[in-house]
Write an enzyme that holds these catalytic residues in place. Structure first.
Site, PDB file in Angstrom:
ATOM      1  N   LYS A   1       0.990  -1.241  -0.060  1.00 15.10           N
ATOM      2  CA  LYS A   1      -0.033  -0.029  -0.030  1.00 15.10           C
ATOM      3  C   LYS A   1       1.061   1.369  -0.007  1.00 15.10           C
ATOM      4  O   LYS A   1       1.847   1.395   0.899  1.00 15.10           O
ATOM      5  CB  LYS A   1      -1.022  -0.081   1.123  1.00 15.10           C
ATOM      6  CG  LYS A   1      -1.896   1.167   1.183  1.00 15.10           C
ATOM      7  CD  LYS A   1      -2.820   1.291   2.397  1.00 15.10           C
ATOM      8  CE  LYS A   1      -2.393   1.937   3.523  1.00 15.10           C
ATOM      9  NZ  LYS A   1      -2.297   3.131   3.669  1.00 15.10           N
TER      10      LYS A   1
ATOM     11  N   ASP B   1      -3.271   4.319  -2.137  1.00 17.10           N
ATOM     12  CA  ASP B   1      -4.105   5.027  -0.988  1.00 17.10           C
ATOM     13  C   ASP B   1      -4.159   6.531  -1.190  1.00 17.10           C
ATOM     14  O   ASP B   1      -3.694   7.094  -0.252  1.00 17.10           O
ATOM     15  CB  ASP B   1      -3.691   4.417   0.262  1.00 17.10           C
ATOM     16  CG  ASP B   1      -4.723   4.833   1.473  1.00 17.10           C
ATOM     17  OD1 ASP B   1      -6.028   5.067   1.090  1.00 17.10           O
ATOM     18  OD2 ASP B   1      -4.417   4.655   2.990  1.00 17.10           O
TER      19      ASP B   1
ATOM     20  N   ASP C   1     -13.347  14.748  -4.679  1.00 18.78           N
ATOM     21  CA  ASP C   1     -13.590  16.232  -5.506  1.00 18.78           C
ATOM     22  C   ASP C   1     -14.979  16.001  -6.083  1.00 18.78           C
ATOM     23  O   ASP C   1     -15.543  15.320  -5.853  1.00 18.78           O
ATOM     24  CB  ASP C   1     -12.265  16.277  -6.370  1.00 18.78           C
ATOM     25  CG  ASP C   1     -12.045  17.696  -6.371  1.00 18.78           C
ATOM     26  OD1 ASP C   1     -13.036  18.456  -6.701  1.00 18.78           O
ATOM     27  OD2 ASP C   1     -10.904  18.096  -6.504  1.00 18.78           O
TER      28      ASP C   1
ATOM     29  N   LYS D   1      -7.049   8.319  -1.452  1.00 20.16           N
ATOM     30  CA  LYS D   1      -8.397   8.990  -0.875  1.00 20.16           C
ATOM     31  C   LYS D   1      -8.958  10.266  -1.734  1.00 20.16           C
ATOM     32  O   LYS D   1      -8.892  10.998  -1.097  1.00 20.16           O
ATOM     33  CB  LYS D   1      -8.316   9.376   0.616  1.00 20.16           C
ATOM     34  CG  LYS D   1      -7.687   7.984   1.575  1.00 20.16           C
ATOM     35  CD  LYS D   1      -7.591   8.547   2.960  1.00 20.16           C
ATOM     36  CE  LYS D   1      -7.281   7.507   3.867  1.00 20.16           C
ATOM     37  NZ  LYS D   1      -6.137   6.704   3.951  1.00 20.16           N
TER      38      LYS D   1
ATOM     39  N   ARG E   1       3.310  -0.668  10.447  1.00 22.14           N
ATOM     40  CA  ARG E   1       4.433  -0.811  11.550  1.00 22.14           C
ATOM     41  C   ARG E   1       4.526  -2.171  12.242  1.00 22.14           C
ATOM     42  O   ARG E   1       5.818  -2.268  12.431  1.00 22.14           O
ATOM     43  CB  ARG E   1       4.113   0.344  12.481  1.00 22.14           C
ATOM     44  CG  ARG E   1       4.229   1.726  11.968  1.00 22.14           C
ATOM     45  CD  ARG E   1       3.639   2.772  12.818  1.00 22.14           C
ATOM     46  NE  ARG E   1       2.312   2.747  12.752  1.00 22.14           N
ATOM     47  CZ  ARG E   1       1.450   3.368  13.595  1.00 22.14           C
ATOM     48  NH1 ARG E   1       1.996   4.353  14.268  1.00 22.14           N
ATOM     49  NH2 ARG E   1       0.109   3.360  13.493  1.00 22.14           N
TER      50      ARG E   1
ATOM     51  N   THR F   1     -10.878   6.457  11.353  1.00 21.35           N
ATOM     52  CA  THR F   1     -10.761   6.125  12.440  1.00 21.35           C
ATOM     53  C   THR F   1     -10.428   7.227  13.387  1.00 21.35           C
ATOM     54  O   THR F   1     -10.482   7.119  14.407  1.00 21.35           O
ATOM     55  CB  THR F   1      -9.514   5.145  12.493  1.00 21.35           C
ATOM     56  OG1 THR F   1      -8.714   5.364  11.632  1.00 21.35           O
ATOM     57  CG2 THR F   1     -10.206   3.706  12.236  1.00 21.35           C
TER      58      THR F   1
HETATM   59  O1  C5P Z   1       1.004   0.944  10.931  1.00 21.18           O
HETATM   60  P1  C5P Z   1      -0.077   0.626  10.882  1.00 21.18           P
HETATM   61  O2  C5P Z   1      -0.431  -0.899  10.721  1.00 21.18           O
HETATM   62  O3  C5P Z   1      -1.054   1.283  11.961  1.00 21.18           O
HETATM   63  O4  C5P Z   1      -0.573   1.184   9.427  1.00 21.18           O
HETATM   64  C1  C5P Z   1      -2.002   1.189   9.097  1.00 21.18           C
HETATM   65  C2  C5P Z   1      -2.136   1.750   7.399  1.00 21.18           C
HETATM   66  O5  C5P Z   1      -3.582   1.819   7.466  1.00 21.18           O
HETATM   67  C3  C5P Z   1      -1.811   3.203   7.588  1.00 21.18           C
HETATM   68  O6  C5P Z   1      -1.139   3.380   6.223  1.00 21.18           O
HETATM   69  C4  C5P Z   1      -2.913   4.121   7.908  1.00 21.18           C
HETATM   70  O7  C5P Z   1      -2.580   5.499   7.108  1.00 21.18           O
HETATM   71  C5  C5P Z   1      -3.952   3.191   7.258  1.00 21.18           C
HETATM   72  N1  C5P Z   1      -5.264   3.479   7.590  1.00 21.18           N
HETATM   73  C6  C5P Z   1      -5.803   3.336   8.984  1.00 21.18           C
HETATM   74  N2  C5P Z   1      -7.183   3.616   9.255  1.00 21.18           N
HETATM   75  C7  C5P Z   1      -7.747   3.903   8.199  1.00 21.18           C
HETATM   76  C8  C5P Z   1      -7.653   4.068   6.978  1.00 21.18           C
HETATM   77  C9  C5P Z   1      -6.323   4.031   6.755  1.00 21.18           C
HETATM   78  O8  C5P Z   1      -4.930   2.956   9.629  1.00 21.18           O
HETATM   79  N3  C5P Z   1      -8.980   4.278   8.817  1.00 21.18           N
END
Ligand code: C5P
Length: 231
Positions: free
Chosen positions: A34, A61, A66, A63, A212, A120
């Site tokens: 992603k 990603d 517009d 998002k 992460r 979130t």
């Molecule tokens: O590092 P981590 O596992 O928290 O990464 C989650 C990924 O999913 C990040 O790229 C974050 O921007 C994305 N994301 C999220 N919650 C959302 C939409 C996207 O954590 N509602």
């Protein structure tokens, strides 16, 4: 070829770091990655196309949100990259989503359009008092999912907690792609509604987005493969 159900969020600050990270997967199957704002605004579309040509599945990603015409033209440009998943904000409304889907169909592309429901980072107070949307977050998420499905999105991004009610309210092929995945007993960092990989799949998630826990691991490949085994 079947796509991996685990998508690695490549939230890294530079092309070099992204390349170094991907090099660790040499010999293994190329992962589903992603690419979000941080990396895309640095590496640009050329790098994305190059990765696609090298055999990576790609979730861009961006998002999009517009007016319908602008989003449609944007999707049209992105289609040239051959990406697999693309995000769009459900809040942009049905006409905008339909315009995006239309151009995907016209190109006979397999690109899957995923709608972002409520971020979130949005909490109950913000939803009701700032955005002026009545009801609970859960209700609003299902509302947006239904709107997105009707307008032609292929699925939604949602927390694993929301996946079950979304799967229940939408058709069987409508995808639930869930971030906020954490391994049992590890740091949740800034994620609020987390779930383990196995539980997320049990709740109906079709794809897991994991950042992460993999990118910051001492042995990312082992963690990635461990997650695949768990599910
Ligand atoms: O590092 P981590 O596992 O928290 O990464 C989650 C990924 O999913 C990040 O790229 C974050 O921007 C994305 N994301 C999220 N919650 C959302 C939409 C996207 O954590 N509602």
């Amino acid at each position: 070829m079947e796509k991996s159900p685990v998508i690695i969020a490549l939230d890294l600050p530079s092309q070099q770091e992204a390349e170094n990270f991907l090099d660790r997967f040499q010999g293994a199957e190329k992962p589903f990655i992603k690419i979000g704002y941080q990396l895309f605004y640095r590496v640009g579309p050329t790098w994305v196309r190059e990765k696609k040509e090298q055999g990576y599945s790609i979730f861009l990603d961006l998002k999009l949100h517009d007016i319908p015409n602008t989003v449609q033209k944007g999707v049209s440009s992105l289609l040239e990259l051959g990406i697999d998943f693309l995000t769009i904000h459900a809040a942009g409304g049905s006409e905008m989503i339909r315009a995006a889907r239309e151009v995907i169909d016209q190109a006979q592309s397999n690109l899957q359009l995923l709608a972002v429901t409520q971020l979130t980072s949005t909490d109950q107070t913000m939803l009701n008092n700032e955005l002026g949307i009545p009801g609970t977050i859960a209700e609003s998420v299902v509302n947006y999912a239904l709107l997105a499905e009707k307008a032609g999105a292929h699925g939604v991004i949602c927390s694993a907690q929301e996946a079950k009610s979304i799967k229940k309210s939408t058709s069987g092929s409508f995808l639930a792609v869930t971030p906020g995945i954490r391994l049992a007993g590890t740091d949740v960092q800034d994620q609020k509604r987390v779930m383990t990989p196995a539980l997320a799949i049990e709740n109906g998630a079709d794809y897991l987005v994991v950042g992460r826990p993999i990118t910051q691991a001492a042995d990312p490949v082992a963690v990635y493969q461990g997650i695949l085994e768990q599910i």
